[in-house]
Design a protein around this motif. Structure first.
Motif, short mmCIF file in Angstrom:
data_model
loop_
_atom_site.label_atom_id
_atom_site.label_comp_id
_atom_site.label_asym_id
_atom_site.label_seq_id
_atom_site.Cartn_x
_atom_site.Cartn_y
_atom_site.Cartn_z
N ASN A 1 -18.89 -17.99 -6.17
CA ASN A 1 -17.55 -17.83 -5.60
C ASN A 1 -16.75 -16.87 -6.49
O ASN A 1 -16.59 -17.13 -7.69
CB ASN A 1 -16.87 -19.20 -5.53
N PRO A 2 -16.24 -15.76 -5.93
CA PRO A 2 -15.53 -14.79 -6.76
C PRO A 2 -14.18 -15.29 -7.27
O PRO A 2 -13.60 -14.68 -8.18
CB PRO A 2 -15.36 -13.59 -5.84
N GLY A 3 -13.67 -16.36 -6.70
CA GLY A 3 -12.37 -16.86 -7.13
C GLY A 3 -11.23 -16.18 -6.39
O GLY A 3 -11.37 -15.07 -5.86
N PHE A 4 -10.10 -16.86 -6.35
CA PHE A 4 -8.96 -16.39 -5.55
C PHE A 4 -8.41 -15.06 -6.07
O PHE A 4 -8.18 -14.13 -5.31
CB PHE A 4 -7.86 -17.46 -5.54
N LEU A 5 -8.20 -14.97 -7.39
CA LEU A 5 -7.58 -13.77 -7.95
C LEU A 5 -8.44 -12.53 -7.72
O LEU A 5 -7.94 -11.49 -7.28
CB LEU A 5 -7.32 -13.96 -9.44
N LEU A 6 -9.75 -12.63 -7.99
CA LEU A 6 -10.64 -11.49 -7.78
C LEU A 6 -10.70 -11.12 -6.31
O LEU A 6 -10.74 -9.94 -5.95
CB LEU A 6 -12.04 -11.81 -8.30
N THR A 7 -10.71 -12.12 -5.43
CA THR A 7 -10.74 -11.85 -3.99
C THR A 7 -9.51 -11.06 -3.56
O THR A 7 -9.62 -10.07 -2.82
CB THR A 7 -10.81 -13.17 -3.21
N VAL A 8 -8.33 -11.47 -4.02
CA VAL A 8 -7.09 -10.77 -3.66
C VAL A 8 -7.09 -9.35 -4.21
O VAL A 8 -6.77 -8.39 -3.50
CB VAL A 8 -5.86 -11.55 -4.17
N LEU A 9 -7.46 -9.21 -5.48
CA LEU A 9 -7.47 -7.88 -6.09
C LEU A 9 -8.48 -6.96 -5.41
O LEU A 9 -8.20 -5.78 -5.17
CB LEU A 9 -7.79 -8.00 -7.58
N ALA A 10 -9.65 -7.49 -5.08
CA ALA A 10 -10.68 -6.68 -4.42
C ALA A 10 -10.22 -6.28 -3.02
O ALA A 10 -10.45 -5.14 -2.59
CB ALA A 10 -11.99 -7.46 -4.35
N PHE A 11 -9.58 -7.19 -2.31
CA PHE A 11 -9.08 -6.88 -0.97
C PHE A 11 -8.04 -5.76 -1.01
O PHE A 11 -8.11 -4.81 -0.23
CB PHE A 11 -8.47 -8.14 -0.35
N VAL A 12 -7.11 -5.85 -1.94
CA VAL A 12 -6.09 -4.81 -2.08
C VAL A 12 -6.74 -3.48 -2.49
O VAL A 12 -6.37 -2.41 -2.00
CB VAL A 12 -5.02 -5.23 -3.10
N ALA A 13 -7.76 -3.56 -3.36
CA ALA A 13 -8.45 -2.34 -3.82
C ALA A 13 -9.23 -1.68 -2.70
O ALA A 13 -9.45 -0.46 -2.73
CB ALA A 13 -9.38 -2.67 -4.97
N VAL A 14 -9.64 -2.45 -1.70
CA VAL A 14 -10.34 -1.87 -0.54
C VAL A 14 -9.35 -1.37 0.50
O VAL A 14 -9.39 -0.20 0.91
CB VAL A 14 -11.29 -2.92 0.09
N ILE A 15 -8.44 -2.23 0.93
CA ILE A 15 -7.56 -1.91 2.05
C ILE A 15 -6.51 -0.87 1.67
O ILE A 15 -6.24 0.06 2.45
CB ILE A 15 -6.87 -3.19 2.57
N GLY A 16 -5.93 -0.98 0.47
CA GLY A 16 -4.88 -0.04 0.08
C GLY A 16 -5.29 1.42 0.17
O GLY A 16 -4.66 2.21 0.88
N PRO A 17 -6.37 1.83 -0.50
CA PRO A 17 -6.79 3.24 -0.41
C PRO A 17 -7.19 3.66 0.99
O PRO A 17 -6.93 4.80 1.39
CB PRO A 17 -8.00 3.29 -1.37
N LEU A 18 -7.82 2.76 1.75
CA LEU A 18 -8.26 3.13 3.09
C LEU A 18 -7.08 3.33 4.04
O LEU A 18 -7.09 4.24 4.89
CB LEU A 18 -9.22 2.07 3.65
N VAL A 19 -6.08 2.48 3.92
CA VAL A 19 -4.88 2.68 4.73
C VAL A 19 -4.19 3.97 4.32
O VAL A 19 -3.73 4.74 5.18
CB VAL A 19 -3.91 1.48 4.56
N PHE A 20 -4.15 4.25 3.02
CA PHE A 20 -3.51 5.48 2.56
C PHE A 20 -4.20 6.71 3.11
O PHE A 20 -3.54 7.62 3.63
CB PHE A 20 -3.49 5.53 1.03
N VAL A 21 -5.54 6.78 3.01
CA VAL A 21 -6.23 7.99 3.48
C VAL A 21 -6.10 8.14 4.99
O VAL A 21 -5.99 9.26 5.50
CB VAL A 21 -7.72 8.00 3.05
N HIS A 22 -6.09 7.01 5.71
CA HIS A 22 -5.90 7.07 7.17
C HIS A 22 -4.54 7.67 7.50
O HIS A 22 -4.44 8.62 8.30
CB HIS A 22 -6.02 5.67 7.76
N GLU A 23 -3.49 7.11 6.91
CA GLU A 23 -2.15 7.59 7.22
C GLU A 23 -1.92 9.00 6.65
O GLU A 23 -1.18 9.79 7.24
CB GLU A 23 -1.10 6.62 6.66
N PHE A 24 -2.57 9.30 5.52
CA PHE A 24 -2.41 10.65 4.97
C PHE A 24 -3.03 11.69 5.90
O PHE A 24 -2.55 12.83 5.96
CB PHE A 24 -3.06 10.73 3.58
#
Length: 377
Positions: free
Chosen positions: A4-27
């Motif tokens: 189990n990656p744990g809650f903190l790692l899960t949140v950080l990994a999710f933000v690290a995936v979604i944040g850049p992808l949303v940025f490149v899409h909107e960019f």
């Protein structure tokens, strides 16, 4: 099975995936809009309350919002984040109208809208091609080395040395091309072309079924042919091959995404397999534990799916806008505001229904409903 990656790692990994992808899409939307002379009034990563914001010299408000589940670029002349046209754009001054989105020719508006998904695909192409350049590209001829006992392959008469030429009319160039086709179709009779001793033979093979469980106890049905090969080599990739290999791998993943959606629509796979943000977050954490290569590969997969979903012809999504522009190009006049309003409301209702469904599936996959039923019982 990964821990189990744990809650903190899960949140950080999710933000690290979604944040850049949303940025490149909107960019993608933003930069093509700039090239077409359209002013962007707001560029937002996320929705809801602002966490951080600033205004650049062009008058664009760049904002980071509290809910990192998407983003938008609002161009001049847009009424809202969904890019519905503001009727008041006709009352603007001539200078303002000239840099507004609705005033641009239909091909420019279509290019601006299509740029978001296109950049997601381009990002995945560069990422997958770059990983192949870094780690090498797996090469494995689609030649059977072993046949599992009592498997679908053995029942069909496949033997070691057989070369799988095509499945469902799709050319098989590598052993790794087999699984994406077969795993999605347990029990389905598929047409194969097999080469044996220089002779090609057409046959129909129904894959067997493999049951897998995740760490929450959810069951997944996967097709399994029952053939194996241990001849896998990693060849060095030249710099010029990065876009070629990236495009091939992106195309394969895109086709698999279309296959999966088609099977859900036709009822061959359960809608319970649709996942939403919570499931993506969970898998993001698991991908982070697999190391950098696994994490970047997962990011490329999500980028492709983000581009694919946005191209669906649903109002509120980029594909819905492109559908309207296609109609406008054919009939040489925009779709009436009344029809657009009805379509946007229907599209919003459909998206809300899908969001409720995938959230329900996510919570079910985490065992929430079983826990609640246990407490009530």
């Amino acid at each position: 099975m990964l821990e189990n990656p744990g809650f903190l790692l899960t949140v950080l990994a999710f933000v690290a995936v979604i944040g850049p992808l949303v940025f490149v899409h909107e960019f993608g939307h933003y930069i093509v809009g700039r090239w077409c002379g359209v002013k962007a009034e707001a560029f937002s990563i996320g929705f809801g309350p602002e966490l951080l914001a600033w205004v650049d010299k062009r008058g664009t408000r760049w904002r980071l919002a509290a809910l990192p589940l998407g983003g938008y670029v609002r161009f001049k002349g847009d009424m809202n984040a969904a890019s519905q046209t503001d009727p008041a754009w006709l009352e603007m001054s001539a200078q303002d109208r000239a840099e507004s989105f609705p005033a641009k020719p239909v091909w420019q508006r279509a290019a601006i809208v299509a740029a978001g998904p296109a950049v997601n695909f381009l990002f995945a192409i560069l990422l997958l091609g770059g990983l192949a350049y870094w780690k090498g590209y797996p090469v494995s001829p689609p030649v059977v080395q072993q046949v599992a006992a009592a498997s679908a392959a053995e029942k069909a008469g496949l033997r070691p040395g057989d070369r799988i030429v095509s499945i469902m009319g799709r050319q098989i160039d590598s052993f790794t091309d087999i699984s994406p086709i077969v795993s999605l179709r347990p029990g389905e009779a598929l047409p194969y072309v097999i080469e044996r001793d220089g002779q090609r033979t057409a046959m129909t093979i129904a894959a067997g079924e493999r049951i897998e469980k995740d760490r929450f106890g959810n069951i997944y049905r996967l097709g399994q042919l029952g053939v194996m090969s241990d001849k896998v080599e990693f060849r060095q990739v030249a710099l010029w091959e990065i876009p070629v290999i990236g495009t091939v791998r992106t195309g394969q993943i895109f086709v698999s995404a279309m296959d999966g959606l088609g099977q859900i629509i036709t009822g061959r796979r359960s809608v319970k397999e649709l996942g939403g943000p919570l499931k993506i977050a969970d898998v993001s954490g698991q991908a982070a534990m697999m190391g950098l290569v696994g994490f970047l590969t997962f990011m490329a997969l999500i980028s492709i799916n983000l581009g694919f979903i946005n191209l669906l012809p649903i109002p509120m999504l980029d594909g819905g806008h492109l559908l309207f522009y296609g109609i406008e190009a054919v009939q040489r006049r925009p779709v009436s505001p009344q029809v657009q309003e009805w379509a946007y409301r229907s599209g919003l209702a459909l998206l809300m229904m899908v969001m409720v469904l995938v959230t329900f599936n996510d919570l079910s996959s985490f065992g929430l409903w079983k826990s609640l039923s246990g407490l009530i019982g």
